[in-house]
Design a protein around this motif. Structure first.
Motif, PDB file in Angstrom:
ATOM      1  N   TYR A 123      97.825 -47.915  50.803  1.00 43.82           N
ATOM      2  CA  TYR A 123      98.895 -48.838  50.421  1.00 43.82           C
ATOM      3  C   TYR A 123     100.075 -48.724  51.377  1.00 43.82           C
ATOM      4  O   TYR A 123     100.646 -49.734  51.820  1.00 43.82           O
ATOM      5  CB  TYR A 123      99.359 -48.588  48.988  1.00 43.82           C
ATOM      6  CG  TYR A 123     100.587 -49.407  48.654  1.00 43.82           C
ATOM      7  CD1 TYR A 123     100.488 -50.778  48.422  1.00 43.82           C
ATOM      8  CD2 TYR A 123     101.858 -48.813  48.632  1.00 43.82           C
ATOM      9  CE1 TYR A 123     101.615 -51.540  48.156  1.00 43.82           C
ATOM     10  CE2 TYR A 123     102.988 -49.572  48.363  1.00 43.82           C
ATOM     11  CZ  TYR A 123     102.859 -50.933  48.129  1.00 43.82           C
ATOM     12  OH  TYR A 123     103.977 -51.697  47.880  1.00 43.82           O
ATOM     13  N   THR A 143      88.798 -52.850  53.338  1.00 42.93           N
ATOM     14  CA  THR A 143      88.120 -52.815  52.039  1.00 42.93           C
ATOM     15  C   THR A 143      86.676 -52.361  52.203  1.00 42.93           C
ATOM     16  O   THR A 143      86.154 -51.619  51.372  1.00 42.93           O
ATOM     17  CB  THR A 143      88.174 -54.190  51.355  1.00 42.93           C
ATOM     18  OG1 THR A 143      87.649 -55.194  52.237  1.00 42.93           O
ATOM     19  CG2 THR A 143      89.588 -54.546  50.968  1.00 42.93           C
ATOM     20  N   TYR A 183      86.949 -48.771  45.573  1.00 48.13           N
ATOM     21  CA  TYR A 183      86.970 -50.169  46.004  1.00 48.13           C
ATOM     22  C   TYR A 183      87.380 -51.083  44.846  1.00 48.13           C
ATOM     23  O   TYR A 183      88.181 -52.016  45.016  1.00 48.13           O
ATOM     24  CB  TYR A 183      85.585 -50.556  46.526  1.00 48.13           C
ATOM     25  CG  TYR A 183      85.414 -52.021  46.818  1.00 48.13           C
ATOM     26  CD1 TYR A 183      85.790 -52.553  48.045  1.00 48.13           C
ATOM     27  CD2 TYR A 183      84.857 -52.878  45.859  1.00 48.13           C
ATOM     28  CE1 TYR A 183      85.629 -53.905  48.310  1.00 48.13           C
ATOM     29  CE2 TYR A 183      84.704 -54.221  46.115  1.00 48.13           C
ATOM     30  CZ  TYR A 183      85.087 -54.727  47.342  1.00 48.13           C
ATOM     31  OH  TYR A 183      84.922 -56.069  47.599  1.00 48.13           O
ATOM     32  N   GLU A 241      89.247 -50.421  42.270  1.00 47.44           N
ATOM     33  CA  GLU A 241      90.668 -50.267  41.983  1.00 47.44           C
ATOM     34  C   GLU A 241      91.530 -51.052  42.963  1.00 47.44           C
ATOM     35  O   GLU A 241      92.622 -51.515  42.622  1.00 47.44           O
ATOM     36  CB  GLU A 241      91.049 -48.787  42.042  1.00 47.44           C
ATOM     37  CG  GLU A 241      90.428 -47.959  40.907  1.00 47.44           C
ATOM     38  CD  GLU A 241      90.648 -46.475  41.092  1.00 47.44           C
ATOM     39  OE1 GLU A 241      91.258 -46.091  42.126  1.00 47.44           O
ATOM     40  OE2 GLU A 241      90.194 -45.693  40.232  1.00 47.44           O
ATOM     41  N   LEU A 242      91.039 -51.227  44.178  1.00 49.95           N
ATOM     42  CA  LEU A 242      91.785 -51.944  45.216  1.00 49.95           C
ATOM     43  C   LEU A 242      91.720 -53.455  45.037  1.00 49.95           C
ATOM     44  O   LEU A 242      92.694 -54.170  45.297  1.00 49.95           O
ATOM     45  CB  LEU A 242      91.226 -51.555  46.593  1.00 49.95           C
ATOM     46  CG  LEU A 242      91.817 -52.223  47.830  1.00 49.95           C
ATOM     47  CD1 LEU A 242      93.278 -51.828  48.000  1.00 49.95           C
ATOM     48  CD2 LEU A 242      91.014 -51.819  49.063  1.00 49.95           C
ATOM     49  N   THR A 243      90.575 -53.955  44.559  1.00 48.90           N
ATOM     50  CA  THR A 243      90.321 -55.403  44.577  1.00 48.90           C
ATOM     51  C   THR A 243      90.313 -56.046  43.202  1.00 48.90           C
ATOM     52  O   THR A 243      90.114 -57.260  43.098  1.00 48.90           O
ATOM     53  CB  THR A 243      88.968 -55.686  45.251  1.00 48.90           C
ATOM     54  OG1 THR A 243      87.928 -54.976  44.560  1.00 48.90           O
ATOM     55  CG2 THR A 243      88.989 -55.254  46.711  1.00 48.90           C
ATOM     56  N   GLY A 288      95.228 -54.173  41.525  1.00 48.96           N
ATOM     57  CA  GLY A 288      95.099 -53.656  42.879  1.00 48.96           C
ATOM     58  C   GLY A 288      95.994 -54.422  43.843  1.00 48.96           C
ATOM     59  O   GLY A 288      96.101 -55.646  43.764  1.00 48.96           O
ATOM     60  N   TYR A 339      95.753 -55.235  46.935  1.00 48.52           N
ATOM     61  CA  TYR A 339      95.137 -56.243  47.801  1.00 48.52           C
ATOM     62  C   TYR A 339      94.892 -57.538  47.031  1.00 48.52           C
ATOM     63  O   TYR A 339      95.070 -58.638  47.556  1.00 48.52           O
ATOM     64  CB  TYR A 339      93.839 -55.686  48.379  1.00 48.52           C
ATOM     65  CG  TYR A 339      93.337 -56.450  49.590  1.00 48.52           C
ATOM     66  CD1 TYR A 339      94.218 -56.854  50.578  1.00 48.52           C
ATOM     67  CD2 TYR A 339      91.983 -56.735  49.753  1.00 48.52           C
ATOM     68  CE1 TYR A 339      93.759 -57.531  51.707  1.00 48.52           C
ATOM     69  CE2 TYR A 339      91.525 -57.407  50.862  1.00 48.52           C
ATOM     70  CZ  TYR A 339      92.419 -57.804  51.837  1.00 48.52           C
ATOM     71  OH  TYR A 339      91.973 -58.487  52.934  1.00 48.52           O
ATOM     72  N   ARG A 340      94.513 -57.406  45.803  1.00 49.36           N
ATOM     73  CA  ARG A 340      94.322 -58.583  44.962  1.00 49.36           C
ATOM     74  C   ARG A 340      95.653 -59.322  44.755  1.00 49.36           C
ATOM     75  O   ARG A 340      95.714 -60.544  44.806  1.00 49.36           O
ATOM     76  CB  ARG A 340      93.731 -58.170  43.616  1.00 49.36           C
ATOM     77  CG  ARG A 340      93.391 -59.330  42.698  1.00 49.36           C
ATOM     78  CD  ARG A 340      92.886 -58.793  41.358  1.00 49.36           C
ATOM     79  NE  ARG A 340      92.455 -59.865  40.483  1.00 49.36           N
ATOM     80  CZ  ARG A 340      91.236 -60.400  40.484  1.00 49.36           C
ATOM     81  NH1 ARG A 340      90.335 -59.968  41.343  1.00 49.36           N
ATOM     82  NH2 ARG A 340      90.914 -61.358  39.647  1.00 49.36           N
TER      83      ARG A 340
END
Length: 583
Positions: free
Chosen positions: A109, A174, A186, A188-190, A194, A196-197
């Protein structure tokens, strides 16, 4: 030879540098108008090293309002100079390259925020003349990249300014998270909250036009509800030739360098095409294009070859660009995600052993469904490890596109075999010296067959005819003396292996080989073995007499070898002589 000619922009992704330094450029600007007509929000997946970054930089220059007055100078001689689109030079362009976020996944992040903030500040400085005097001051007070995006959005909207977003390598970090950290990190990120989302949610309402390029559709699917893509161009026939080179493009490049004297008279256009086509060509990106469009060359590979040829007068010693080994590492990690690789390994083995697989291309799918057969096969296609090689009803025949990719499959299998039973590869190379230079082939066959015996004895996984073929493929490709061609058609049949001499790089190679490999189950009788052997002898005599094969020997002596394996034991091997009478 004149030195006043266009040099090849191998490794260069800066369009203005290409034009200002008068470097060679294959014109792809005809696709600008097609993209404008296709929609405002576009997404494209292509394999690595297909010219994506240079294309996007050219696109940025074309639409950038700050470059409007330089349009004719920069695009002179290209298709779009005579056919400009209505929106040329109408946008402020934010160009992001997410491969530059960094590889420190533990501080993702922070790295992402730092990168996005830097790009937004550069954007504000670049287009400061279009904004209020205090705009840059307010931008510098924002503490996050997302805050800066929101500020740009609000002010540009009030001023009725048009914004264009270009994202290169949208899925780079990603995919790294997925490959290295696994599916939970992954997800949790997208998903959910998240970061990135959240960024993706800002894109569509903020920008008038968006183009995003990457190598995988996985991240797209997982972000879909946050960012509703209007058109995925990845399988669209209209854009099949947008990236990469057609054979026509490559021939025009060769003719240019021949005309300026940068390529010697001893190397003909057809010689060069014959040399590179098996290694870099054969990509098709649309079912509808398979029967109508030319197959596409990997353009970075062509530039690698041509720049070496033009600069040194010689082709590269290694036709595989060393940079592709990073792609091989990505393939390994892809297979081993979350240590659940068994089903994926079976697919890899099938492709490596047969050279093709049947399946359906899926335009997008979530990461948690990567285990599904069609999804994993599709992912190999998007990575450039497979391409469209035929249509069979509703299914596609997906094939290994060329030798460059084939070697990556075999290296993976070789690594697997070496893990099971480490072998002295140096001894194998010595055996190749004897076979290629002296015609003494027995040490080579004995080494590989002993390796097969020892590896199979440790782990029964690879016993069987097709697995034997894959094992032979993996070890036969450890030499540069030959191009190993499995299942090549001769005399209306398919020879198991043809060791085609790599005569341009190794003119000292005096011997070439065709191998017919026969497998017997452990309970086969002597009569069955004898019948199989006699059939193999007749087969290989027919192959050896084929006119096409004879024309490919380049003065080398052909050896026709039959090998018979029972279970995992070498039971018989011999050279079949007096079989080279031309039909």
């Amino acid at each position: 030879m004149s030195t006043n000619f266009k040099h090849i922009p191998y490794g260069i992704a800066d369009f203005k540098q290409v034009r200002n330094e008068h470097l060679y450029l294959v014109d792809k600007t005809i696709f600008f108008e097609k993209m404008e007509k296709a929609g405002h929000f576009l997404f494209l997946v292509r394999p690595r090293r297909f010219g994506k970054s240079l294309f996007l930089d050219m696109l940025e220059t074309y639409y950038d309002i700050n470059e409007k007055d330089n349009f004719q100078e920069l695009f002179n001689g290209l298709y779009v100079a005579d056919h400009p689109t209505p929106e040329q030079g109408e946008f402020q362009v934010l160009h992001l390259d997410f491969s530059l976020v960094g590889s420190d996944l533990d501080n993702l992040y922070e790295n992402f925020n730092r990168y996005l903030s830097q790009r937004c500040l550069l954007f504000a400085k670049k287009y400061a003349a279009y904004y209020p005097d205090d705009f840059l001051e307010y931008m510098e007070k924002e503490k996050t990249g997302m805050g800066m995006l929101n500020l740009i959005h609000g002010v540009s909207h009030d001023l009725d300014l048009k914004l264009y977003l270009i994202v290169d390598e949208y899925d780079n970090f990603t995919n790294n998270v997925l490959n290295v950290k696994g599916q939970q990190a992954y997800h949790e990120l997208t998903h959910g909250t998240g970061f990135y989302r959240d960024i993706f949610k800002l894109f569509k309402p903020m920008f008038d036009r968006i183009i995003m390029l990457g190598v995988s559709p996985i991240t797209l699917d997982d972000l879909t509800s946050g960012y509703n893509i209007a058109l995925n161009m990845s399988l669209d026939a209209r854009f099949n030739q947008m990236l990469g080179f057609s054979e026509k493009d490559v021939r025009e490049m060769i003719r240019y360098y021949k005309a300026v004297g940068a390529i010697g008279e001893d190397k003909t256009e057809d010689d060069i095409i014959t040399d590179i086509k098996p290694w870099y060509d054969n990509y098709c990106f649309s079912r509808r294009s398979f029967a109508t469009d030319p197959k596409m060359f990997n353009c970075d590979m062509v530039c690698y070859y041509m720049s070496t040829l033009v600069d040194t007068g010689y082709r590269p010693d290694d036709l595989v660009d060393p940079n592709t080994m990073t792609d091989y590492g990505k393939l390994k990690r892809l297979i081993e995600i979350d240590n659940m690789e068994e089903s994926r390994l079976q697919i890899i083995h099938e492709i490596a052993e047969k050279g093709f697989i049947y399946g359906t291309l899926v335009s997008h799918f979530p990461a948690e469904r990567i285990m599904d057969y069609d999804n994993f096969v599709s992912l190999l296609y998007y990575y450039g490890m497979l391409t469209i090689g035929g249509v069979r009803g509703e299914s596609l025949k997906l094939i290994i596109p060329n030798n460059n990719v084939r070697i990556q499959y075999y290296h993976y299998m070789l690594d697997e075999y070496q893990t099971i039973n480490a072998l002295p590869v140096t001894d194998l190379r010595n055996a190749y010296d004897s076979a290629a230079l002296d015609g003494d082939w027995r040490p080579l066959i004995e080494f590989i067959c002993k390796a097969y015996h020892d590896t199979t004895a440790v782990r029964q996984l690879i016993e069987g005819e097709r697995n034997l073929q894959g094992f032979m493929n993996a070890y036969l490709t450890l030499t540069n003396y030959y191009q190993v061609a499995p299942e090549m058609e001769f005399a209306h049949g398919y020879c198991d292996f043809f060791l085609l001499p790599n005569y341009l790089t190794y003119p000292m190679v005096a011997h070439s080989y065709i191998l017919e490999l026969k497998y017997l189950k452990t309970d086969a009788t002597e009569a069955e073995a004898a019948k199989q052997w006699d059939g193999a002898v007749e087969q290989i005599k027919t192959y050896a007499a084929d006119r096409k094969l004879q024309s490919m020997l380049h003065g080398t002596q052909l050896h026709a070898i039959v090998i018979q394996i029972k279970g995992y034991d070498l039971v018989k091997y011999d050279e079949i002589r007096n079989c080279q009478k031309t039909k």
